[in-house]
Design an enzyme around this catalytic site. Structure first.
Site, PDB file in Angstrom:
ATOM      1  N   SER A 137      42.809  20.137 -14.270  1.00  0.00           N
ATOM      2  CA  SER A 137      41.915  20.119 -15.089  1.00  0.00           C
ATOM      3  C   SER A 137      41.023  21.344 -15.258  1.00  0.00           C
ATOM      4  O   SER A 137      41.313  22.311 -15.481  1.00  0.00           O
ATOM      5  CB  SER A 137      40.988  18.746 -14.940  1.00  0.00           C
ATOM      6  OG  SER A 137      40.286  18.390 -16.063  1.00  0.00           O
TER       7      SER A 137
ATOM      8  N   ASP B 202      47.113  11.674 -22.115  1.00  0.00           N
ATOM      9  CA  ASP B 202      46.028  12.241 -21.513  1.00  0.00           C
ATOM     10  C   ASP B 202      45.076  12.640 -22.608  1.00  0.00           C
ATOM     11  O   ASP B 202      45.285  13.200 -23.678  1.00  0.00           O
ATOM     12  CB  ASP B 202      46.311  13.730 -20.849  1.00  0.00           C
ATOM     13  CG  ASP B 202      45.214  14.277 -20.117  1.00  0.00           C
ATOM     14  OD1 ASP B 202      44.063  14.255 -20.400  1.00  0.00           O
ATOM     15  OD2 ASP B 202      45.654  14.767 -19.289  1.00  0.00           O
TER      16      ASP B 202
ATOM     17  N   HIS C 175      45.128  11.785 -17.440  1.00  0.00           N
ATOM     18  CA  HIS C 175      44.583  12.808 -16.949  1.00  0.00           C
ATOM     19  C   HIS C 175      44.694  12.435 -15.427  1.00  0.00           C
ATOM     20  O   HIS C 175      45.047  13.577 -14.751  1.00  0.00           O
ATOM     21  CB  HIS C 175      43.411  12.852 -17.321  1.00  0.00           C
ATOM     22  CG  HIS C 175      42.593  14.226 -17.183  1.00  0.00           C
ATOM     23  ND1 HIS C 175      43.144  15.358 -17.881  1.00  0.00           N
ATOM     24  CD2 HIS C 175      41.410  14.543 -16.228  1.00  0.00           C
ATOM     25  CE1 HIS C 175      42.209  16.467 -17.544  1.00  0.00           C
ATOM     26  NE2 HIS C 175      41.606  16.068 -16.551  1.00  0.00           N
TER      27      HIS C 175
END
Length: 410
Positions: free
Chosen positions: A182, A353, A386
């Site tokens: 991320s 995601d 995610h």
């Protein structure tokens, strides 16, 4: 009504992510970006003691000081659980926002990337971003000082990442592999786009749930917070550390949930997408370590990206202010097309995601379309959201095995 534990989980998942040895060295010559501090830590409250040694692994606590004075905590796992010393190159693991290194270690040794890498012979290094619990030190400032929080991810690119890569490279005498999740992918991509000298210290980079473009983000809550300038409002009220107290943030989040018609009883799904493979029993363990603070300015910077669809340095809000910082009325862009085509890159992304949206990732891949043949590898999982890339119980099979094969080629 939003539950406190639900909101903590929100923070954790938004952009997630033997005895300790004493290291006391000073960098010589050209390694002036960082210095090493005597890092023998007797406190039981360390990542080494609470998470690594508890699983039967040797662990070292290191401290690295950046050029702008932030003292970063770094953990090293120099051997597998069998005690056999690493015989493969170093790997630096960089977490996302609102977490520290803990998620890399949270699942069982057979499921956690930090332990998996150590057990197959890699020299594992765990980063902890400035402002987090174990990286809250500074040479002259305290987290109680507003100046301590005067940074965004620009500074993570300019100072933290370069210091960490340089430190691991110097300490081991080897080029390293990099794994980011991320926000940990964004700072790497931004650095690579500037063709920073740290590229010469890397063997390859693995980017999990890559964040570059953010304008197609699917999380209604995150998009609404950006459009409402929530972080800017908090900053104007003097809340320079994020998140502020629950008494401040709770009513705001509840209002956003109500006005957007979002079911915040499932806050994890609302923010990150429906993670298929996260062990929910680990949530209580995770909350012992998270959420970790970041700078409100960092949230403002990410909100700017959501609103504008650009990957650029922090916008100070006016042409005059930007000129003071950059010599130009507009903040400089990070051009992903400038990333060297010969740099080996591994990208893992998921179809569910809601933060690293598939179309945003495809826009990044389009920028990388001229990459040298064989030097850009993609792994796509339709069912992954995610958090699955770090906390998924089957991530070893879905993501880590192909990633490790990629490392072994480089």
């Amino acid at each position: 009504m939003l539950k406190f534990s639900s909101v903590l989980t929100l923070f954790v998942l938004f952009f997630v992510s033997a005895n300790a040895l004493s290291i006391d060295k000073v960098f010589p010559g050209n390694a002036t970006d960082v210095e090493v501090i005597n890092s023998l830590i007797n406190d039981d409250d360390t990542i080494c003691k609470s998470m690594v040694q508890a699983q039967g692994y040797a662990c070292e606590e290191h401290k690295v000081t950046t050029k702008d004075g932030y003292i970063l905590s770094v953990q090293r796992i120099p051997a597998g659980r069998s005690g056999k010393t690493a015989n493969k190159p170093p790997v630096l693991l960089q977490h996302g926002i609102f977490v520290d290194a803990a998620p890399w270690l949270l699942n069982s040794p057979e499921e956690s990337l930090g332990f998996i890498l150590a057990d197959i012979g890699f020299d594992v290094w765990l980063a902890n971003t400035r402002g987090t619990k174990y990286s809250s030190g500074h040479t002259s400032l305290s987290p109680n000082d507003s100046a301590y929080w005067e940074w965004s991810w620009d500074e993570l690119v300019q100072y933290d990442l370069s210091a960490l890569v340089q430190y691991v490279n110097y300490a081991t005498g080897q080029k390293l592999h990099y794994v980011g999740h991320s926000l940990g992918t964004l700072i790497a991509l931004a650095s690579f786009s500037q063709q920073d000298e740290l590229i010469n210290k890397l063997r390859s980079a693995a980017l999990l749930s890559p964040i570059a473009y953010l304008n197609r983000i699917q999380s209604i809550l995150i998009k609404a917070a950006a459009q409402l300038h929530l972080a800017e409002e908090l900053d104007s009220l003097g809340y320079y550390e994020f998140p502020p107290g629950w008494d401040i943030l709770g009513p705001i989040l509840e209002k956003i949930c109500n006005e957007t018609g979002t079911n915040c009883s499932s806050i994890m799904t609302a923010l990150t997408g429906p993670n298929c493979c996260v062990n929910t029993s680990k949530a209580s363990v995770l909350l012992k370590h998270e959420p970790q603070p970041t700078a409100t300015k960092n949230i403002i910077h990410l909100s700017q990206m959501i609103r504008t669809g650009t990957i650029a340095m922090y916008d100070y809000g006016s042409g005059d202010e930007n000129k003071k910082h950059y010599g130009n009325s507009n903040p400089p862009a990070y051009d992903m097309r400038n990333i060297p085509t010969e740099l080996p890159l591994f990208l893992g992304y998921g179809g569910r995601d809601m933060l690293a949206d598939v179309d945003d990732v495809k826009a990044l891949l389009n920028d990388l379309k001229d990459h040298d043949e064989g030097e850009l590898v993609q792994v796509y999982s339709e069912e992954y959201a995610h958090a699955d890339f770090v906390l998924g119980v089957n991530a070893s099979r879905v993501v880590y095995d192909p990633m490790i094969s990629f490392f072994n080629l480089h």
